[in-house]
Design a protein around this motif. Structure first.
Motif, PDB file in Angstrom:
ATOM      1  N   SER A   1       0.648  -1.399  -0.065  1.00 20.69           N
ATOM      2  CA  SER A   1      -0.058   0.046  -0.054  1.00 20.69           C
ATOM      3  C   SER A   1       0.937   1.405  -0.167  1.00 20.69           C
ATOM      4  O   SER A   1       0.278   2.261  -0.053  1.00 20.69           O
ATOM      5  N   ARG A   2       2.263   1.087  -0.061  1.00 16.42           N
ATOM      6  CA  ARG A   2       3.310   2.215   0.175  1.00 16.42           C
ATOM      7  C   ARG A   2       3.554   2.509  -1.352  1.00 16.42           C
ATOM      8  O   ARG A   2       4.231   1.803  -2.068  1.00 16.42           O
ATOM      9  N   PRO A   3       2.968   3.890  -1.949  1.00 15.20           N
ATOM     10  CA  PRO A   3       3.502   4.098  -3.069  1.00 15.20           C
ATOM     11  C   PRO A   3       5.211   4.644  -3.329  1.00 15.20           C
ATOM     12  O   PRO A   3       5.663   4.721  -2.214  1.00 15.20           O
ATOM     13  N   PRO A   4       5.627   4.515  -4.524  1.00 14.33           N
ATOM     14  CA  PRO A   4       6.887   4.862  -4.619  1.00 14.33           C
ATOM     15  C   PRO A   4       7.083   6.306  -4.287  1.00 14.33           C
ATOM     16  O   PRO A   4       6.375   7.141  -4.189  1.00 14.33           O
ATOM     17  N   TRP A   5       8.417   6.751  -3.929  1.00 14.36           N
ATOM     18  CA  TRP A   5       8.659   8.223  -3.807  1.00 14.36           C
ATOM     19  C   TRP A   5      10.135   8.406  -4.486  1.00 14.36           C
ATOM     20  O   TRP A   5      11.007   7.476  -4.609  1.00 14.36           O
ATOM     21  N   ALA A   6      10.449   9.591  -4.652  1.00  9.99           N
ATOM     22  CA  ALA A   6      11.785   9.938  -5.256  1.00  9.99           C
ATOM     23  C   ALA A   6      12.237  11.216  -4.973  1.00  9.99           C
ATOM     24  O   ALA A   6      11.144  12.121  -4.422  1.00  9.99           O
ATOM     25  N   TYR A   7      13.534  11.600  -4.769  1.00 14.56           N
ATOM     26  CA  TYR A   7      13.954  12.692  -4.035  1.00 14.56           C
ATOM     27  C   TYR A   7      15.330  13.188  -4.666  1.00 14.56           C
ATOM     28  O   TYR A   7      15.873  12.155  -5.233  1.00 14.56           O
ATOM     29  N   THR A   8      15.797  14.261  -4.405  1.00  7.95           N
ATOM     30  CA  THR A   8      17.158  14.642  -4.779  1.00  7.95           C
ATOM     31  C   THR A   8      17.920  14.818  -3.720  1.00  7.95           C
ATOM     32  O   THR A   8      17.662  14.735  -2.575  1.00  7.95           O
ATOM     33  N   ALA A   9      19.243  14.669  -3.909  1.00  7.72           N
ATOM     34  CA  ALA A   9      20.388  14.620  -3.016  1.00  7.72           C
ATOM     35  C   ALA A   9      21.521  15.852  -3.644  1.00  7.72           C
ATOM     36  O   ALA A   9      21.870  15.389  -4.915  1.00  7.72           O
ATOM     37  N   GLY A  10      21.900  16.779  -2.990  1.00 10.35           N
ATOM     38  CA  GLY A  10      22.846  17.587  -3.608  1.00 10.35           C
ATOM     39  C   GLY A  10      22.448  19.078  -3.618  1.00 10.35           C
ATOM     40  O   GLY A  10      23.122  20.044  -3.793  1.00 10.35           O
ATOM     41  N   LEU A  11      21.142  19.368  -3.744  1.00 10.97           N
ATOM     42  CA  LEU A  11      20.701  20.707  -3.762  1.00 10.97           C
ATOM     43  C   LEU A  11      21.130  21.507  -2.410  1.00 10.97           C
ATOM     44  O   LEU A  11      21.292  22.685  -2.485  1.00 10.97           O
ATOM     45  N   THR A  12      21.287  20.916  -1.182  1.00 13.80           N
ATOM     46  CA  THR A  12      21.649  21.381   0.074  1.00 13.80           C
ATOM     47  C   THR A  12      23.006  22.007  -0.030  1.00 13.80           C
ATOM     48  O   THR A  12      23.144  23.206   0.492  1.00 13.80           O
ATOM     49  N   VAL A  13      24.079  21.555  -0.703  1.00 14.98           N
ATOM     50  CA  VAL A  13      25.309  22.203  -1.096  1.00 14.98           C
ATOM     51  C   VAL A  13      25.215  23.380  -1.814  1.00 14.98           C
ATOM     52  O   VAL A  13      25.999  24.346  -1.508  1.00 14.98           O
TER      53      VAL A  13
ATOM     54  N   HIS B   1      12.771  10.256   5.110  1.00 19.36           N
ATOM     55  CA  HIS B   1      12.184   9.831   3.786  1.00 19.36           C
ATOM     56  C   HIS B   1      13.634  10.344   2.893  1.00 19.36           C
ATOM     57  O   HIS B   1      13.480   9.608   1.744  1.00 19.36           O
ATOM     58  N   LEU B   2      14.428  10.655   3.077  1.00 16.22           N
ATOM     59  CA  LEU B   2      15.471  11.046   2.276  1.00 16.22           C
ATOM     60  C   LEU B   2      16.833  10.663   2.867  1.00 16.22           C
ATOM     61  O   LEU B   2      17.933  11.286   3.137  1.00 16.22           O
ATOM     62  N   ASP B   3      16.891   8.975   2.750  1.00 17.22           N
ATOM     63  CA  ASP B   3      17.996   8.471   3.182  1.00 17.22           C
ATOM     64  C   ASP B   3      19.278   9.157   2.864  1.00 17.22           C
ATOM     65  O   ASP B   3      20.619   9.126   3.608  1.00 17.22           O
ATOM     66  N   ILE B   4      19.540   8.966   1.578  1.00 17.95           N
ATOM     67  CA  ILE B   4      20.988   9.443   0.838  1.00 17.95           C
ATOM     68  C   ILE B   4      21.295  10.871   0.956  1.00 17.95           C
ATOM     69  O   ILE B   4      22.309  11.054   1.416  1.00 17.95           O
ATOM     70  N   ALA B   5      20.388  11.672   0.983  1.00 23.39           N
ATOM     71  CA  ALA B   5      20.727  12.997   1.424  1.00 23.39           C
ATOM     72  C   ALA B   5      21.023  13.204   2.637  1.00 23.39           C
ATOM     73  O   ALA B   5      22.110  13.808   3.164  1.00 23.39           O
ATOM     74  N   VAL B   6      20.403  12.579   3.738  1.00 23.28           N
ATOM     75  CA  VAL B   6      20.697  12.485   5.101  1.00 23.28           C
ATOM     76  C   VAL B   6      22.121  11.761   5.454  1.00 23.28           C
ATOM     77  O   VAL B   6      23.115  12.560   5.967  1.00 23.28           O
ATOM     78  N   CYS B   7      22.488  10.734   4.418  1.00 20.46           N
ATOM     79  CA  CYS B   7      23.898  10.215   4.655  1.00 20.46           C
ATOM     80  C   CYS B   7      25.148  11.020   4.181  1.00 20.46           C
ATOM     81  O   CYS B   7      26.104  11.280   4.740  1.00 20.46           O
ATOM     82  N   CYS B   8      24.572  12.055   3.191  1.00 21.27           N
ATOM     83  CA  CYS B   8      25.549  13.060   2.531  1.00 21.27           C
ATOM     84  C   CYS B   8      25.738  14.189   3.459  1.00 21.27           C
ATOM     85  O   CYS B   8      26.928  14.771   3.591  1.00 21.27           O
ATOM     86  N   TYR B   9      24.672  14.897   3.979  1.00 24.60           N
ATOM     87  CA  TYR B   9      24.484  16.017   4.724  1.00 24.60           C
ATOM     88  C   TYR B   9      24.109  16.264   6.119  1.00 24.60           C
ATOM     89  O   TYR B   9      23.908  17.197   6.760  1.00 24.60           O
ATOM     90  N   GLY B  10      23.385  15.109   6.786  1.00 25.69           N
ATOM     91  CA  GLY B  10      23.157  15.149   8.161  1.00 25.69           C
ATOM     92  C   GLY B  10      21.527  15.233   8.216  1.00 25.69           C
ATOM     93  O   GLY B  10      20.791  15.563   7.375  1.00 25.69           O
ATOM     94  N   THR B  11      20.998  15.000   9.353  1.00 22.40           N
ATOM     95  CA  THR B  11      19.828  14.972   9.615  1.00 22.40           C
ATOM     96  C   THR B  11      19.101  16.527   9.759  1.00 22.40           C
ATOM     97  O   THR B  11      17.846  16.741   9.639  1.00 22.40           O
ATOM     98  N   GLY B  12      20.058  17.604   9.588  1.00 17.10           N
ATOM     99  CA  GLY B  12      19.303  19.002   9.483  1.00 17.10           C
ATOM    100  C   GLY B  12      18.989  19.449   8.312  1.00 17.10           C
ATOM    101  O   GLY B  12      18.555  20.484   8.023  1.00 17.10           O
ATOM    102  N   ILE B  13      18.863  18.606   7.201  1.00  9.56           N
ATOM    103  CA  ILE B  13      18.657  19.005   5.812  1.00  9.56           C
ATOM    104  C   ILE B  13      17.092  19.456   6.015  1.00  9.56           C
ATOM    105  O   ILE B  13      16.249  19.018   6.642  1.00  9.56           O
TER     106      ILE B  13
END
Length: 155
Positions: A38-50, A108-120
């Motif tokens: 019942s969980r639909p897919p999602w997608a997100y960016t990583a890198g805009l934080t920089v 929801h943004l696992d890779i972005a968190v790995c790159c930039y931390g939980t404060g994104i």
């Protein structure tokens, strides 16, 4: 879209190096998460934080459509500045969008968190259905839902 899902045996460190290389080369990358049950897919960016911008996320779209939408919105953000919650965007050949502040980006943004931390920071790109209705309308998608909104709408 997400080689991490396609090659789970590959070390996470190697995958993160490849993501960071793509971000350095292109300014951002798009990560997709497959839907289950019942969980639909999602997608997100990583890198805009920089670049001083919030990351972007979209729910309920197949990977190729999500990537197209996120890439167009990321390019728009670089040109005009960060999307503002409550603002509506009209991008060429895409549905009307409304911007929603994400309540818990780190969930929801696992890779972005790995790159930039939980404060994104992150904004959801909530898209209208073919009739122009948004998910907060009971008639959205003929009442079938399919696009979870991950924050509180600013009306």
């Amino acid at each position: 879209m997400c080689q991490r899902c396609e090659e789970p045996e590959r070390p996470e460190e190697q995958y993160l190096i490849e993501v960071l290389d793509e971000i350095r080369e292109n300014g951002w990358c798009v990560q997709g998460v497959l839907g289950t049950g019942s969980r639909p897919p999602w997608a997100y960016t990583a890198g805009l934080t920089v670049q001083g911008l919030p990351e972007l996320i979209v729910t309920g779209l197949l990977p190729h459509r999500a990537m197209r939408l996120l890439n167009a919105a990321a390019e728009q953000s670089l040109c005009t500045g960060p999307p503002v919650p409550g603002e509506q965007w009209l991008l060429p050949r895409l549905p009307r969008l409304e911007i929603v502040q994400l309540s818990a980006p780190a969930a929801h943004l696992d890779i972005a968190v790995c790159c930039y931390g939980t404060g994104i920071e992150a904004r959801q790109l909530v898209y209208a259905d073919s009739a122009g209705r948004f998910p907060w309308s009971p008639q959205y998608n003929s009442g079938r839902g399919g696009q979870p909104v991950l924050g509180v709408r600013r009306a």
